[in-house]
Structure formats: C-alpha cells, structure tokens
Write an enzyme that holds these catalytic residues in place. Structure first.
Site, PDB file in Angstrom:
ATOM      1  N   ARG A  88      30.650 -17.955  41.264  1.00 48.58           N
ATOM      2  CA  ARG A  88      31.600 -17.409  42.231  1.00 48.58           C
ATOM      3  C   ARG A  88      32.161 -18.481  43.165  1.00 48.58           C
ATOM      4  O   ARG A  88      33.291 -18.333  43.659  1.00 48.58           O
ATOM      5  CB  ARG A  88      30.956 -16.279  43.042  1.00 48.58           C
ATOM      6  CG  ARG A  88      30.897 -14.968  42.268  1.00 48.58           C
ATOM      7  CD  ARG A  88      30.330 -13.840  43.087  1.00 48.58           C
ATOM      8  NE  ARG A  88      30.388 -12.585  42.329  1.00 48.58           N
ATOM      9  CZ  ARG A  88      29.684 -11.505  42.616  1.00 48.58           C
ATOM     10  NH1 ARG A  88      28.847 -11.512  43.638  1.00 48.58           N
ATOM     11  NH2 ARG A  88      29.794 -10.416  41.876  1.00 48.58           N
ATOM     12  N   HIS A 144      25.784 -15.891  39.606  1.00 48.94           N
ATOM     13  CA  HIS A 144      26.119 -14.460  39.589  1.00 48.94           C
ATOM     14  C   HIS A 144      26.958 -14.142  38.338  1.00 48.94           C
ATOM     15  O   HIS A 144      26.891 -14.854  37.339  1.00 48.94           O
ATOM     16  CB  HIS A 144      26.828 -14.086  40.889  1.00 48.94           C
ATOM     17  CG  HIS A 144      25.873 -13.766  41.999  1.00 48.94           C
ATOM     18  ND1 HIS A 144      26.068 -12.751  42.899  1.00 48.94           N
ATOM     19  CD2 HIS A 144      24.677 -14.333  42.337  1.00 48.94           C
ATOM     20  CE1 HIS A 144      25.062 -12.702  43.752  1.00 48.94           C
ATOM     21  NE2 HIS A 144      24.206 -13.655  43.430  1.00 48.94           N
ATOM     22  N   ARG A 197      23.477 -16.259  32.585  1.00 47.53           N
ATOM     23  CA  ARG A 197      22.927 -15.937  33.902  1.00 47.53           C
ATOM     24  C   ARG A 197      21.439 -16.274  33.933  1.00 47.53           C
ATOM     25  O   ARG A 197      20.733 -16.108  32.932  1.00 47.53           O
ATOM     26  CB  ARG A 197      23.130 -14.460  34.246  1.00 47.53           C
ATOM     27  CG  ARG A 197      24.575 -14.054  34.392  1.00 47.53           C
ATOM     28  CD  ARG A 197      24.727 -12.659  34.979  1.00 47.53           C
ATOM     29  NE  ARG A 197      24.335 -12.623  36.388  1.00 47.53           N
ATOM     30  CZ  ARG A 197      24.401 -11.532  37.143  1.00 47.53           C
ATOM     31  NH1 ARG A 197      24.825 -10.387  36.610  1.00 47.53           N
ATOM     32  NH2 ARG A 197      24.045 -11.565  38.417  1.00 47.53           N
ATOM     33  N   LYS A 221      25.270   1.218  44.127  1.00 50.57           N
ATOM     34  CA  LYS A 221      24.722   0.751  42.851  1.00 50.57           C
ATOM     35  C   LYS A 221      23.275   0.295  43.021  1.00 50.57           C
ATOM     36  O   LYS A 221      22.405   0.620  42.212  1.00 50.57           O
ATOM     37  CB  LYS A 221      25.554  -0.403  42.299  1.00 50.57           C
ATOM     38  CG  LYS A 221      25.027  -0.946  40.962  1.00 50.57           C
ATOM     39  CD  LYS A 221      25.449  -2.376  40.703  1.00 50.57           C
ATOM     40  CE  LYS A 221      24.655  -3.350  41.531  1.00 50.57           C
ATOM     41  NZ  LYS A 221      24.915  -4.773  41.166  1.00 50.57           N
ATOM     42  N   SER A 228      17.759 -15.798  42.759  1.00 52.68           N
ATOM     43  CA  SER A 228      18.120 -14.380  42.849  1.00 52.68           C
ATOM     44  C   SER A 228      16.961 -13.561  43.397  1.00 52.68           C
ATOM     45  O   SER A 228      15.818 -13.693  42.934  1.00 52.68           O
ATOM     46  CB  SER A 228      18.509 -13.829  41.475  1.00 52.68           C
ATOM     47  OG  SER A 228      18.766 -12.438  41.547  1.00 52.68           O
ATOM     48  N   SER A 229      17.266 -12.695  44.357  1.00 52.29           N
ATOM     49  CA  SER A 229      16.262 -11.752  44.851  1.00 52.29           C
ATOM     50  C   SER A 229      15.882 -10.730  43.791  1.00 52.29           C
ATOM     51  O   SER A 229      14.825 -10.096  43.883  1.00 52.29           O
ATOM     52  CB  SER A 229      16.797 -11.029  46.090  1.00 52.29           C
ATOM     53  OG  SER A 229      17.891 -10.195  45.759  1.00 52.29           O
ATOM     54  N   GLN A 230      16.738 -10.555  42.775  1.00 53.93           N
ATOM     55  CA  GLN A 230      16.433  -9.570  41.729  1.00 53.93           C
ATOM     56  C   GLN A 230      15.182  -9.931  40.948  1.00 53.93           C
ATOM     57  O   GLN A 230      14.521  -9.044  40.395  1.00 53.93           O
ATOM     58  CB  GLN A 230      17.623  -9.431  40.768  1.00 53.93           C
ATOM     59  CG  GLN A 230      18.819  -8.746  41.404  1.00 53.93           C
ATOM     60  CD  GLN A 230      20.004  -8.656  40.456  1.00 53.93           C
ATOM     61  OE1 GLN A 230      20.006  -9.246  39.363  1.00 53.93           O
ATOM     62  NE2 GLN A 230      21.037  -7.946  40.862  1.00 53.93           N
ATOM     63  N   GLU A 274      26.620 -11.214  48.246  1.00 49.78           N
ATOM     64  CA  GLU A 274      27.521 -10.391  47.429  1.00 49.78           C
ATOM     65  C   GLU A 274      28.826 -10.070  48.157  1.00 49.78           C
ATOM     66  O   GLU A 274      29.817  -9.685  47.528  1.00 49.78           O
ATOM     67  CB  GLU A 274      26.826  -9.098  47.014  1.00 49.78           C
ATOM     68  CG  GLU A 274      26.538  -8.136  48.142  1.00 49.78           C
ATOM     69  CD  GLU A 274      25.757  -6.921  47.678  1.00 49.78           C
ATOM     70  OE1 GLU A 274      26.122  -5.810  48.073  1.00 49.78           O
ATOM     71  OE2 GLU A 274      24.791  -7.092  46.921  1.00 49.78           O
ATOM     72  N   LYS A 295      32.527  -2.094  36.668  1.00 54.34           N
ATOM     73  CA  LYS A 295      31.112  -2.472  36.716  1.00 54.34           C
ATOM     74  C   LYS A 295      30.379  -1.720  37.815  1.00 54.34           C
ATOM     75  O   LYS A 295      29.250  -1.274  37.630  1.00 54.34           O
ATOM     76  CB  LYS A 295      31.002  -3.982  36.935  1.00 54.34           C
ATOM     77  CG  LYS A 295      29.588  -4.540  36.904  1.00 54.34           C
ATOM     78  CD  LYS A 295      29.635  -6.049  37.062  1.00 54.34           C
ATOM     79  CE  LYS A 295      28.293  -6.692  36.743  1.00 54.34           C
ATOM     80  NZ  LYS A 295      27.230  -6.312  37.680  1.00 54.34           N
TER      81      LYS A 295
END
Length: 440
Positions: A356, A352, A131, A29, A174-176, A325, A422
């Site tokens: 979590r 996340h 989020r 993904k 978040s690294s995103q 993750e 997902k």
C-alpha cells in the site's frame, strides 16, 4: 480465485456541491469474521445479527462450511443478502479452503484445520500468494501441527486435536498472526502461551484487543501480561449471540467525502464504545479541521456520527501504527490538504492486499502530489491535482481512496472498483446515493 482480468473501470464522480447525506454502513468485517470463527468452535449454536456480507466474509463462511460447520440464513443456506446467521458447530474435517485475498481467512482458519480430522488445502488469489503467511504456519508447526508449505498454496494435515503450549513468533508484519492463534487456542490441549519476539511492535493493536474482548465474551480465560505476550487457557468456547456493529473503517471514505467537499455526512448506529480501530478517524478528522460530533441519547450504546467539513483541510503528522488500515483514506485527505503531511508507523502495509505504501506513492504521484516513501510511511506534499487513471491493485481501500480524490478532481478513473466488494458490496451505489443526498 478472483479473475483479475475481469475488472470494472469507473469514472469517479465529482461532487458539484458540498455533500449532504445520511450514510448507513453495513456490519464490521473484522467483527463478523471473528464471530464466525468463535461460533464454529463453540459448544452450541449461536445467532449472529447484522453481519457483513462481502467477499471476505463469504469466503469465511465458505471455509467454515467446507470444514464442517453449518451456517444458515433465515430460509436455509445463507443467501448473499442474509445478515442474520445461525452458526451450528460440527465435527471438523479436511477440506479445500478458498482464501481469495482475505487475510482473515488465510490466518484465522489454518488453526481450525489443525483441529480437524484430515487434510485441508489452502489457496487463493495470485496476490494472496505473496502476502506474509509463514509466521502463523511456523507457529502451528511449533504447537504440533503438520503443515506443508510457507505460503499459499499450503496444506494442513489435521489429527483431530492440537497439543498447543508455548510458542514464539515475530508478528511485526500483521496483528492477524496473533489473533489467528488466539481465536482457536482454547481448543488446543494446552491452550497457548504466545510471545511476540520481533524487533518492532505488533501493528494494529486495536484488532488484537477486539479479539481478546470477544474471547472473554465467549467465556475464554485470556491473559495479556505484557505488551508482547498473551495466554489462553484450554477450555470450552461458549456460544454467544452477537449483534455486529457497523464497519467503522468502511465508513471512513464517506466521512472523508464530507471533509473534502466542505459538506456534512451522518453515519447512524456509531457505537459509543468500540474496539474497532476505525473509530480513530474521528481524531484524524478533527486534527484536519473538520467538526466531528457523536449525537447520542443518555445511556445509549449507539449514536449518529456527524462530520462537517472545513473550508480548508489542515495537514497532519500522524503515527498510524495502530490504525494502518485507515491509511489510504487518510492519505487521500492529505493529498487535498493545504500543506505537507507525514504518516508514519505503517511499514507493515507493504504486506497488505498490495504494497500500500508503494501503491499510494504511485497513484497520488500520478494525480499531481509530491510523495516520498519513507522506511515506515509517507510524506505527502499536495500540488495542483489532475485527472488520471487510478490503479486499485485489486485492493478495496486503494479503490475507495481513488473515489475520494475523484470527488474534487475531474477525470479520475479507478481501474477496478469491483475490488470494493471485498468488504463493501454495492459501494458505487452507496457513493452515488451519498452524492444525491439519499440514504441507502
């Protein structure tokens, strides 16, 4: 948006004997969605082979298509089973963007919308609205974008270009946030100089390394002068035909099945060298007593990963900050180990798909574990386990963690196994085939 009332309860099957199976795993993904973004911004069409087709990647395809990119399968508009795609860049324009629960869509696509002409509106699942999102939106504002809102739903009024330049952000959640800006930055007038200013390090560093590697493959000049700074020079993004690796994170529940049943699982096409953080499962499984071997021919880029489970799983103390993750899979393994485990470096998992840490503490506790939630992780003390309902919280990795527990604990019922779509459509069929010793 996802209808959270339409969920599929699933009685997790018990493995009556040690698992013995070959499990091919679909494409990554993380690689697929990065490849799609770079192809949409490139200077010519590109062919992507072996892509993952899942809810998250289909949402990315839908977002990029809505903004003006043409994405085609072998016979035209991509069908659900088309893993080979041709991406043709187009003039970007405003659109309604559906994010679902996909962090990559929420955080990678807004910079493209800032480069478009017209206003784009972003929204998604109810769980996505809580989020963390403001970090990347504030950064876009600082770089010259017109953004309204700090979380879903929000709008980006694109002017056809973006100034870019220097920007500071706290990306400790978040690294995103980092990857989302870097992927589009070469198309900004001044590129970007990005500085992380948070007190904690950016988590999931391998995902940023993946982004940097793919940018360099696309001819983008990228520098990473310090652990908390990145620089992308303005310039074209070259079209690159890519073959997407299997999703190593999605492989981990199947490898865990070998570990917890004392069986053997083989995953073909495992890359010898990769930027995927899922590769780190090999070290975790070894630490827990499993035999882990990558069988390769001389000079081959891929091999077959073979995991053979031990008689008893050893507990671990592990810093998972780079591989957060994988936490649900590792936590499930720890619940079945022969002593207490401690998992740290994962405070960011509270933001996340669900919180979590709280979710794992609740569900592992419900089946009989002693779990303590730490500031940045979990302490897991195995106990006599019992069957119980297992809540997935619309989170694909929580659902697969329940499946792992259910291999050795009768009566585990996952309340939303369909959430696995997902990133892994057909998970239950793959799981059933694994238990039957059939390759999918």
């Amino acid at each position: 948006m996802r209808d959270n009332d339409q969920v599929s309860h699933w009685n997790a099957p018990v493995a009556g004997t040690p698992v013995e199976a070959v499990v091919p795993v679909p494409g990554s993904k993380s690689l697929t969605n990065r490849a799609l973004v770079l192809a949409a911004l490139a200077d010519a069409p590109a062919r992507l082979s072996g892509t993952l087709r899942s809810r998250d990647t289909d949402l990315m395809i839908g977002a990029l298509t809505a903004l003006g990119t043409r994405i085609e399968g072998p016979t035209g508009p991509p069908a659900p089973g088309d893993t080979d795609l041709v991406v043709t860049p187009g003039s970007l324009h405003g659109a309604d963007v559906e994010c679902g629960l996909a962090g990559t869509v929420m955080r990678f696509v807004p910079p493209l919308a800032a480069l478009a002409t017209g206003t784009s509106t972003f929204d998604g699942d109810p769980a996505a609205r809580v989020r963390p999102q403001a970090t990347v939106l504030d950064a876009l504002r600082a770089l010259g974008a017109d953004v309204t809102g700090d979380s879903l739903p929000f709008t980006v009024a694109g002017a056809g270009s973006l100034r870019g330049g220097r920007v500071e952000m706290d990306a400790s959640a978040s690294s995103q946030f980092v990857s989302g800006l870097l992927l589009s930055a070469a198309r900004f007038d001044e590129g970007v100089e990005l500085i992380h200013v948070g007190g904690a390090a950016v988590p999931s560093g391998p995902h940023i390394e993946m982004t940097l590697a793919m940018l360099r493959e696309s001819g983008v000049a990228v520098e990473h002068p310090t652990a908390s700074s990145w620089h992308v020079a303005p310039g074209p993004i070259s079209a690159v035909d890519r073959v997407v690796e299997p999703d190593l994170s999605n492989a981990t529940p199947f490898l865990a099945a070998a570990a917890v049943t004392g069986g053997s699982v083989r995953v073909p096409r495992w890359p010898v060298s990769t930027t995927q953080p899922g590769d780190a499962i090999r070290g975790i499984l070894r630490d827990m007593g499993a035999s882990v071997t990558l069988e390769t021919a001389d000079g081959a880029e891929h091999g077959t990963l073979v995991v053979v489970g031990p008689d008893r799983l050893s507990p671990v103390e592990a810093d998972l900050s780079a591989i957060g993750e994988l936490t649900p899979t590792i936590a499930a393994l720890c619940a079945l180990a022969d002593g207490p485990s401690r998992l740290t470096g994962i405070a960011h998992l509270r933001g996340h798909e669900t919180d979590r840490l709280a979710a794992l503490a609740a569900e592992l506790g419900a089946v009989g574990c002693g779990v303590t939630e730490l500031d940045d992780g979990l302490e897991i003390v195995p106990g006599p386990l019992r069957g119980a309902p297992w809540r997935a919280y619309a989170d694909h990795r929580m659902a697969t963690a329940g499946a792992i527990i259910g291999l050795v604990v009768p009566g585990v019922e996952v309340d939303d196994i369909d959430s696995t779509a997902k990133t892994m459509p057909g998970f239950t069929s793959m799981w059933t085939a694994m238990l039957a010793g059939r390759a999918m």
